[in-house]
Design a protein around this motif. Structure first.
Motif, PDB file in Angstrom:
ATOM      1  N   GLY A  24       9.933 -51.971 -12.817  1.00 18.54           N
ATOM      2  CA  GLY A  24      10.771 -52.517 -13.876  1.00 18.54           C
ATOM      3  C   GLY A  24      10.472 -53.986 -14.088  1.00 18.54           C
ATOM      4  O   GLY A  24      10.464 -54.483 -15.220  1.00 18.54           O
ATOM      5  N   GLY A  25      10.196 -54.703 -12.981  1.00 17.13           N
ATOM      6  CA  GLY A  25       9.804 -56.099 -13.081  1.00 17.13           C
ATOM      7  C   GLY A  25       8.442 -56.268 -13.736  1.00 17.13           C
ATOM      8  O   GLY A  25       8.227 -57.203 -14.505  1.00 17.13           O
ATOM      9  N   LEU A  26       7.498 -55.376 -13.433  1.00 13.26           N
ATOM     10  CA  LEU A  26       6.174 -55.433 -14.044  1.00 13.26           C
ATOM     11  C   LEU A  26       6.270 -55.348 -15.564  1.00 13.26           C
ATOM     12  O   LEU A  26       5.671 -56.144 -16.298  1.00 13.26           O
ATOM     13  CB  LEU A  26       5.306 -54.290 -13.511  1.00 13.26           C
ATOM     14  CG  LEU A  26       3.889 -54.207 -14.082  1.00 13.26           C
ATOM     15  CD1 LEU A  26       2.975 -55.187 -13.370  1.00 13.26           C
ATOM     16  CD2 LEU A  26       3.332 -52.799 -13.969  1.00 13.26           C
ATOM     17  N   LEU A  27       7.064 -54.392 -16.039  1.00 13.37           N
ATOM     18  CA  LEU A  27       7.223 -54.209 -17.482  1.00 13.37           C
ATOM     19  C   LEU A  27       8.045 -55.336 -18.091  1.00 13.37           C
ATOM     20  O   LEU A  27       7.805 -55.755 -19.227  1.00 13.37           O
ATOM     21  CB  LEU A  27       7.874 -52.853 -17.749  1.00 13.37           C
ATOM     22  CG  LEU A  27       6.969 -51.676 -17.371  1.00 13.37           C
ATOM     23  CD1 LEU A  27       7.774 -50.398 -17.251  1.00 13.37           C
ATOM     24  CD2 LEU A  27       5.864 -51.504 -18.401  1.00 13.37           C
ATOM     25  N   PHE A  28       9.016 -55.816 -17.337  1.00 10.07           N
ATOM     26  CA  PHE A  28       9.789 -56.981 -17.743  1.00 10.07           C
ATOM     27  C   PHE A  28       8.833 -58.143 -18.014  1.00 10.07           C
ATOM     28  O   PHE A  28       8.871 -58.781 -19.081  1.00 10.07           O
ATOM     29  CB  PHE A  28      10.794 -57.262 -16.623  1.00 10.07           C
ATOM     30  CG  PHE A  28      11.417 -58.635 -16.550  1.00 10.07           C
ATOM     31  CD1 PHE A  28      11.278 -59.585 -17.546  1.00 10.07           C
ATOM     32  CD2 PHE A  28      12.190 -58.968 -15.446  1.00 10.07           C
ATOM     33  CE1 PHE A  28      11.871 -60.842 -17.448  1.00 10.07           C
ATOM     34  CE2 PHE A  28      12.790 -60.206 -15.335  1.00 10.07           C
ATOM     35  CZ  PHE A  28      12.619 -61.149 -16.340  1.00 10.07           C
ATOM     36  N   GLY A  29       7.938 -58.445 -17.044  1.00 10.04           N
ATOM     37  CA  GLY A  29       7.012 -59.549 -17.197  1.00 10.04           C
ATOM     38  C   GLY A  29       6.052 -59.356 -18.357  1.00 10.04           C
ATOM     39  O   GLY A  29       5.803 -60.286 -19.138  1.00 10.04           O
ATOM     40  N   TYR A  30       5.511 -58.151 -18.495  1.00 12.42           N
ATOM     41  CA  TYR A  30       4.551 -57.891 -19.574  1.00 12.42           C
ATOM     42  C   TYR A  30       5.221 -58.011 -20.928  1.00 12.42           C
ATOM     43  O   TYR A  30       4.731 -58.712 -21.829  1.00 12.42           O
ATOM     44  CB  TYR A  30       3.940 -56.490 -19.417  1.00 12.42           C
ATOM     45  CG  TYR A  30       2.808 -56.244 -20.396  1.00 12.42           C
ATOM     46  CD1 TYR A  30       1.489 -56.400 -20.004  1.00 12.42           C
ATOM     47  CD2 TYR A  30       3.053 -55.886 -21.725  1.00 12.42           C
ATOM     48  CE1 TYR A  30       0.440 -56.199 -20.900  1.00 12.42           C
ATOM     49  CE2 TYR A  30       2.028 -55.691 -22.630  1.00 12.42           C
ATOM     50  CZ  TYR A  30       0.720 -55.850 -22.209  1.00 12.42           C
ATOM     51  OH  TYR A  30      -0.310 -55.668 -23.103  1.00 12.42           O
ATOM     52  N   ASP A  31       6.342 -57.318 -21.097  1.00 13.43           N
ATOM     53  CA  ASP A  31       7.011 -57.286 -22.394  1.00 13.43           C
ATOM     54  C   ASP A  31       7.497 -58.669 -22.801  1.00 13.43           C
ATOM     55  O   ASP A  31       7.497 -59.023 -23.979  1.00 13.43           O
ATOM     56  CB  ASP A  31       8.195 -56.319 -22.332  1.00 13.43           C
ATOM     57  CG  ASP A  31       8.707 -55.943 -23.709  1.00 13.43           C
ATOM     58  OD1 ASP A  31       8.182 -54.982 -24.274  1.00 13.43           O
ATOM     59  OD2 ASP A  31       9.622 -56.620 -24.212  1.00 13.43           O
ATOM     60  N   TRP A  32       7.892 -59.453 -21.834  1.00 14.08           N
ATOM     61  CA  TRP A  32       8.437 -60.771 -22.078  1.00 14.08           C
ATOM     62  C   TRP A  32       7.366 -61.752 -22.555  1.00 14.08           C
ATOM     63  O   TRP A  32       7.604 -62.599 -23.420  1.00 14.08           O
ATOM     64  CB  TRP A  32       9.087 -61.238 -20.784  1.00 14.08           C
ATOM     65  CG  TRP A  32       9.720 -62.581 -20.791  1.00 14.08           C
ATOM     66  CD1 TRP A  32      10.360 -63.198 -21.830  1.00 14.08           C
ATOM     67  CD2 TRP A  32       9.788 -63.489 -19.690  1.00 14.08           C
ATOM     68  NE1 TRP A  32      10.829 -64.414 -21.438  1.00 14.08           N
ATOM     69  CE2 TRP A  32      10.497 -64.620 -20.124  1.00 14.08           C
ATOM     70  CE3 TRP A  32       9.340 -63.427 -18.380  1.00 14.08           C
ATOM     71  CZ2 TRP A  32      10.752 -65.706 -19.293  1.00 14.08           C
ATOM     72  CZ3 TRP A  32       9.607 -64.497 -17.553  1.00 14.08           C
ATOM     73  CH2 TRP A  32      10.300 -65.614 -18.009  1.00 14.08           C
ATOM     74  N   VAL A  33       6.135 -61.629 -22.014  1.00 14.15           N
ATOM     75  CA  VAL A  33       5.099 -62.634 -22.253  1.00 14.15           C
ATOM     76  C   VAL A  33       4.060 -62.196 -23.275  1.00 14.15           C
ATOM     77  O   VAL A  33       3.427 -63.033 -23.909  1.00 14.15           O
ATOM     78  CB  VAL A  33       4.415 -63.007 -20.908  1.00 14.15           C
ATOM     79  CG1 VAL A  33       3.176 -63.840 -21.125  1.00 14.15           C
ATOM     80  CG2 VAL A  33       5.400 -63.751 -20.013  1.00 14.15           C
ATOM     81  N   VAL A  34       3.911 -60.898 -23.486  1.00 13.61           N
ATOM     82  CA  VAL A  34       2.856 -60.427 -24.383  1.00 13.61           C
ATOM     83  C   VAL A  34       2.995 -61.034 -25.775  1.00 13.61           C
ATOM     84  O   VAL A  34       2.001 -61.299 -26.462  1.00 13.61           O
ATOM     85  CB  VAL A  34       2.869 -58.879 -24.468  1.00 13.61           C
ATOM     86  CG1 VAL A  34       4.149 -58.364 -25.122  1.00 13.61           C
ATOM     87  CG2 VAL A  34       1.632 -58.374 -25.220  1.00 13.61           C
ATOM     88  N   ILE A  35       4.213 -61.303 -26.186  1.00 11.28           N
ATOM     89  CA  ILE A  35       4.434 -61.826 -27.534  1.00 11.28           C
ATOM     90  C   ILE A  35       3.830 -63.219 -27.705  1.00 11.28           C
ATOM     91  O   ILE A  35       3.463 -63.613 -28.813  1.00 11.28           O
ATOM     92  CB  ILE A  35       5.943 -61.839 -27.870  1.00 11.28           C
ATOM     93  CG1 ILE A  35       6.155 -62.057 -29.378  1.00 11.28           C
ATOM     94  CG2 ILE A  35       6.693 -62.859 -27.021  1.00 11.28           C
ATOM     95  CD1 ILE A  35       7.561 -61.791 -29.833  1.00 11.28           C
TER      96      ILE A  35
END
Length: 437
Positions: A24-35
């Motif tokens: 959940g943290g991995l996806l949190f980090g990706y989704d948060w920064v990809v933008i």
């Protein structure tokens, strides 16, 4: 209860379930920064490159979703359990990843980002809480820090994916591809780990803390309402204030604008878009390295020491960074300062915040308390992200980082007086200690 977890689960299985939860943290980090990497391209695609307000909206929509996700996570986790909420977050991440890259309309783009934000809000509250509840006291800090480790790996993954997908901006054909397809694939790439998270979440058990609380409840609804009332009583007021300050400070220390507004940060330091992507990946690598350092220091140095180092160190770095912007320093010196800020944050405030929030609240109110503090954290993140373009335009980069430096100094003073040491103590011991303060 927490000390007996290792007796219930084998060491290998304990690491497995913590790793799955930490996805959940991995996806949190990706989704948060990809933008941040997609930003230069979708802004031109949607025609908002000249509007700071709409730019702020695009960057903040997911954060509004985080607020909603964090708001409902606590009550839902206490009613339905930790595991179903983690599975729901995985579904939201998957839907958002597909939809964000699919839509051609700016409004629908923001709706898709909002859905992903709800997933971030849920995962950010539930993943560290679940890990804390299944881990023995001796390694709890390290195991909860695993969640932060996956967050920074997700951030690095987004930065690398963005760099690999963004074609040479000096070539017209490549720039056209970036504007039409590049930013879409940056979001679509998240689909694969999101689907894996959903599949793997079927194989983890429910939190033993939740099962014990559920078994003790004669009326769930009454229990939740009483827990919410208790949280705001004098008995918990000091620990709640501590949790809220720690949560908001993790955002208002200012480090996260470097991830979300890397374009402005590095172009202001004299780099073009292609150089910006390289510098972003450098910060991502530093983020991972010093988070690994935190995994080893959090049990040796303690939570209190690390959070004070973070507040004091960032205050000094931002004072220096703001001064360099004021005197228009360019080039590698600015990259060094930014990397120093990211490294300090990664070793201290990044992992320690989630560890402390998962530790300091009593079992009875932990779900709603964690959700309340996570909600406050995302309020801090949302206001920080939305305000940065306007602050940067009005005060310049120098004034903006000087303000962040002042915030760090104020937080250092508060934490010096209020933050306890929690390492090596069981959750039951911490409950007795903190509610008696």
């Amino acid at each position: 209860m927490n000390n007996s977890i290792m007796n219930n689960y084998s060491k290998g299985f304990l690491y497995f379930i913590c790793a799955v939860s930490a996805m959940g943290g991995l996806l949190f980090g990706y989704d948060w920064v990809v933008i941040g990497g997609a930003k230069p391209f979708y802004e031109l695609y949607f025609g908002i490159s000249g509007s700071p307000v709409l730019q702020g909206v695009a960057m903040s929509t997911a954060l509004v979703g985080c607020l909603i996700g964090a708001m409902v996570a606590g009550a839902a986790a206490d009613r339905y359990g930790r595991k179903p909420l983690l599975m729901a977050a995985a579904v939201l991440f998957t839907v958002s990843a597909i939809a964000t890259g699919l839509f051609n309309d700016f409004t629908m783009f923001n709706i898709a980002r909002f859905i992903g934000g709800v997933g971030i809000g849920v995962a950010s509250a539930l993943s560290p809480m679940y890990i804390a509840e299944v881990s023995p006291a001796a390694i709890r800090g390290r195991m909860v820090s695993l969640n932060q480790m996956t967050i920074v790996l997700g951030i690095l993954a987004a930065q690398v994916v963005n760099m690999l997908l963004a074609r040479d901006t000096a070539v017209a054909e490549s720039q056209a591809w970036n504007l039409e397809w590049g930013w879409r694939w940056m979001f679509w790439a998240e689909t694969f780990p999101a689907a894996l998270f959903l599949i793997m979440s079927f194989f983890i058990p429910e939190s033993p803390v939740y099962l014990k609380l559920k078994a003790a409840m004669t009326s769930q609804q009454v229990e939740r309402e009483e827990g919410l009332k208790e949280l705001f009583q004098n008995k918990y007021s000091k620990v709640l204030l501590l949790g809220l300050v720690i949560a908001v400070f993790q955002q208002w220390c200012g480090t996260n604008v470097i991830f979300n507004y890397a374009q402005e940060i590095f172009t202001g330091a004299g780099y073009d878009v292609d150089g910006m992507f390289i510098d972003i990946v450098i910060t991502g690598i530093a983020n991972v390295i010093f988070t690994i350092v935190a995994l080893y220091t959090i049990e040796k140095w303690g939570r209190r020491t690390l959070i004070l180092i973070g507040a004091g160190g960032l205050g000094l770095i931002y004072l220096t960074l703001g001064t360099c912007y004021f005197f228009e320093v360019k080039g590698v010196m600015m990259v060094v300062l930014v990397v120093a800020a990211i490294s300090t944050y990664a070793m201290t405030l990044g992992p320690v915040t989630w560890t402390l929030l998962a530790e300091i609240f009593p079992h009875r109110v932990r779900g709603i308390a964690m959700a309340t503090c996570t909600f406050a954290l995302w309020v801090g993140c949302c206001t920080l992200t939305f305000s940065f373009p306007s602050m940067n335009a009005a005060l310049g980069s120098s004034g903006t980082f000087w303000i962040y430096s002042a915030i760090c100094v104020c937080a250092f003073i508060f934490l010096w007086n209020r933050c306890p040491e929690t390492k090596g103590k069981s959750l039951e011991e911490l409950e007795q200690e903190l509610t008696a303060r």
